[in-house]
Design a protein around this motif. Structure first.
Motif, PDB file in Angstrom:
ATOM      1  N   UNK A   5      13.047 -17.808 -22.310  1.00  0.00           N
ATOM      2  CA  UNK A   5      12.180 -17.624 -23.468  1.00  0.00           C
ATOM      3  C   UNK A   5      12.874 -18.056 -24.758  1.00  0.00           C
ATOM      4  N   UNK A   6      14.188 -17.929 -24.785  1.00  0.00           N
ATOM      5  CA  UNK A   6      14.946 -18.363 -25.952  1.00  0.00           C
ATOM      6  C   UNK A   6      15.297 -19.843 -25.876  1.00  0.00           C
ATOM      7  N   UNK A   7      15.366 -20.358 -24.653  1.00  0.00           N
ATOM      8  CA  UNK A   7      15.864 -21.707 -24.416  1.00  0.00           C
ATOM      9  C   UNK A   7      14.931 -22.356 -23.398  1.00  0.00           C
TER      10      UNK A   7
ATOM     11  N   UNK B  15      18.984 -14.779  -0.121  1.00  0.00           N
ATOM     12  CA  UNK B  15      17.783 -14.508  -0.917  1.00  0.00           C
ATOM     13  C   UNK B  15      17.328 -15.798  -1.591  1.00  0.00           C
ATOM     14  N   UNK B  16      16.579 -16.615  -0.867  1.00  0.00           N
ATOM     15  CA  UNK B  16      16.113 -17.877  -1.439  1.00  0.00           C
ATOM     16  C   UNK B  16      15.034 -17.671  -2.486  1.00  0.00           C
ATOM     17  N   UNK B  17      14.388 -16.513  -2.488  1.00  0.00           N
ATOM     18  CA  UNK B  17      13.409 -16.236  -3.545  1.00  0.00           C
ATOM     19  C   UNK B  17      14.090 -16.158  -4.904  1.00  0.00           C
ATOM     20  N   UNK B  18      15.418 -15.931  -4.903  1.00  0.00           N
ATOM     21  CA  UNK B  18      16.151 -15.868  -6.169  1.00  0.00           C
ATOM     22  C   UNK B  18      16.111 -17.195  -6.910  1.00  0.00           C
ATOM     23  N   UNK B  19      15.997 -18.300  -6.173  1.00  0.00           N
ATOM     24  CA  UNK B  19      16.024 -19.617  -6.829  1.00  0.00           C
ATOM     25  C   UNK B  19      14.831 -19.793  -7.771  1.00  0.00           C
ATOM     26  N   UNK B  20      13.579 -19.683  -7.307  1.00  0.00           N
ATOM     27  CA  UNK B  20      12.473 -19.817  -8.264  1.00  0.00           C
ATOM     28  C   UNK B  20      12.412 -18.687  -9.285  1.00  0.00           C
ATOM     29  N   UNK B  21      12.882 -17.509  -8.911  1.00  0.00           N
ATOM     30  CA  UNK B  21      12.894 -16.411  -9.890  1.00  0.00           C
ATOM     31  C   UNK B  21      13.856 -16.732 -11.029  1.00  0.00           C
ATOM     32  N   UNK B  22      15.057 -17.204 -10.679  1.00  0.00           N
ATOM     33  CA  UNK B  22      16.015 -17.598 -11.715  1.00  0.00           C
ATOM     34  C   UNK B  22      15.437 -18.714 -12.570  1.00  0.00           C
ATOM     35  N   UNK B  23      14.781 -19.688 -11.938  1.00  0.00           N
ATOM     36  CA  UNK B  23      14.193 -20.803 -12.681  1.00  0.00           C
ATOM     37  C   UNK B  23      13.155 -20.310 -13.688  1.00  0.00           C
ATOM     38  N   UNK B  24      12.458 -19.235 -13.333  1.00  0.00           N
ATOM     39  CA  UNK B  24      11.444 -18.689 -14.235  1.00  0.00           C
ATOM     40  C   UNK B  24      12.080 -17.886 -15.366  1.00  0.00           C
ATOM     41  N   UNK B  25      13.094 -17.106 -15.033  1.00  0.00           N
ATOM     42  CA  UNK B  25      13.690 -16.206 -16.018  1.00  0.00           C
ATOM     43  C   UNK B  25      14.735 -16.881 -16.905  1.00  0.00           C
ATOM     44  N   UNK B  26      15.437 -17.864 -16.357  1.00  0.00           N
ATOM     45  CA  UNK B  26      16.583 -18.442 -17.063  1.00  0.00           C
ATOM     46  C   UNK B  26      16.527 -19.965 -17.053  1.00  0.00           C
TER      47      UNK B  26
END
Length: 340
Positions: free
Chosen positions: A76-78, A252-263
């Motif tokens: 959200x910042x970047x 935990x491969x779900x971490x990949x799209x989650x990280x992409x969304x959050x960071x």
């Protein structure tokens, strides 16, 4: 708090607005220029800031309070993806697929040079290898330490591959000055004193997820590094500890799209440590590419049966050749599907 600035706002208007925020509310204002808009990220006590007042300002497009405790790692910042670029030209996070490959532990010169040459020939862009090894048992091989670093540097000279290796303590930072990417292992993900010191240097940091860490805790550890001024952070999913015993960890491969969304930080996947089984590395590597990972970290050993550490999860160079060919082919197909 995040404030999106109108596209037609002048530089003078923006500077005045920033100074008012800093002087009136005593917050730190970070600015990011994205493709579509300029975004201001306010760090500090924003509870006293009146959103209605902010929205009333001529330069403001919108304002939103941020619930996440991390600011610098927050998309959200970047809004734009962070791309890590090494002086030698390799990039991580630019849409390409990087592969970091090599043995769990550096054992001798012949071993590391041979593996380095083979993984480079197969398409690897980085050489990984452990010089300092954190082991569960104090009686297990702990790595060649400084000698291992020298052997990695020698392999880099032979192949040109940048080296990735793990740091264990703050007192070793000077020793790692010539390492291209410094890895923080899972056991040190919340070694906050180490993270703060790594924030003071200008070198890419590969931050592995902790054994039982949540995604938020993982990003917060990245925040420690970035808060110190070093924004060159790469996140590495390497599996977490669950009740499942069929694999070494649960990837935990779900971490990949989650990280992409959050960071906005790049994220790679280590299927070797996650599964602990060489025969699972190919399938999990392909799955990681399909999940959108920016890269892979794969263990490769010339003689896994006699490896001094983690032989069961290491591929032979011949096996790595086949895995690398498949993941690059899948990456090409993935890009065609996603990008039309």
């Amino acid at each position: 708090m995040i404030i999106v600035i109108k596209r037609d706002a002048s530089k003078e208007q923006l500077m005045h607005f920033r100074s008012v925020l800093e002087e009136k509310y005593h917050v730190t204002v970070n600015s990011w220029q994205g493709v579509e808009a300029t975004v201001l990220g306010l760090i500090g006590d924003t509870t006293q800031i009146d959103e209605d007042w902010v929205n009333a300002q001529e330069v403001v497009e919108s304002v939103k309070r941020v619930q996440e405790p991390y600011k610098k790692a927050n998309r959200k910042f970047h809004p734009d993806n962070t791309v890590i670029e090494l002086p030698t030209g390799q990039k991580i996070g630019d849409g390409s697929l990087c592969i970091m490959a090599g043995p769990c532990s550096v054992e001798n010169e012949d071993q590391i040079n041979y593996v380095a040459e083979r993984v480079k020939a197969a398409g690897a862009t980085f050489l990984r290898g452990g010089a300092f090894k954190p082991r569960t048992s104090p009686y297990s091989f702990q790595g060649l330490k400084a000698e291992g670093l020298d052997l990695l540097k020698g392999a880099r000279k032979v192949t040109g591959l940048p080296i990735v290796t793990e740091i264990m303590r703050t007192s070793h930072i000077d020793m790692f000055e010539s390492v291209d990417i410094i890895q923080v292992g899972a056991r040190n993900m919340q070694n906050f004193e180490l993270l703060k010191e790594l924030g003071k240097i200008r070198k890419p940091i590969l931050l592995k997820r902790g054994l039982s860490s949540t995604i938020e805790e993982w990003i917060m550890s990245a925040e420690y590094i970035m808060a110190g001024g070093n924004d060159q952070v790469i996140l590495c999913e390497r599996g977490i500890r669950t009740y499942e015993t069929a694999t070494r960890n649960t990837l935990d491969l779900s971490a990949v799209p989650i990280i992409k969304k959050l960071s906005h930080l790049p994220v790679i996947v280590d299927p070797s440590h996650a599964t602990g089984k060489a025969w699972l590395v190919e399938q999990m590597s392909l799955a990681a590419v399909a999940a959108g990972a920016d890269g892979l970290m794969i263990e490769v050993h010339n003689d896994p049966k006699h490896a001094l550490s983690d032989g069961a999860q290491s591929l032979t160079p011949d096996q790595f050749d086949k895995v690398a060919a498949k993941v690059f082919a899948l990456k090409h197909a993935y890009d065609e599907i996603v990008n039309g």
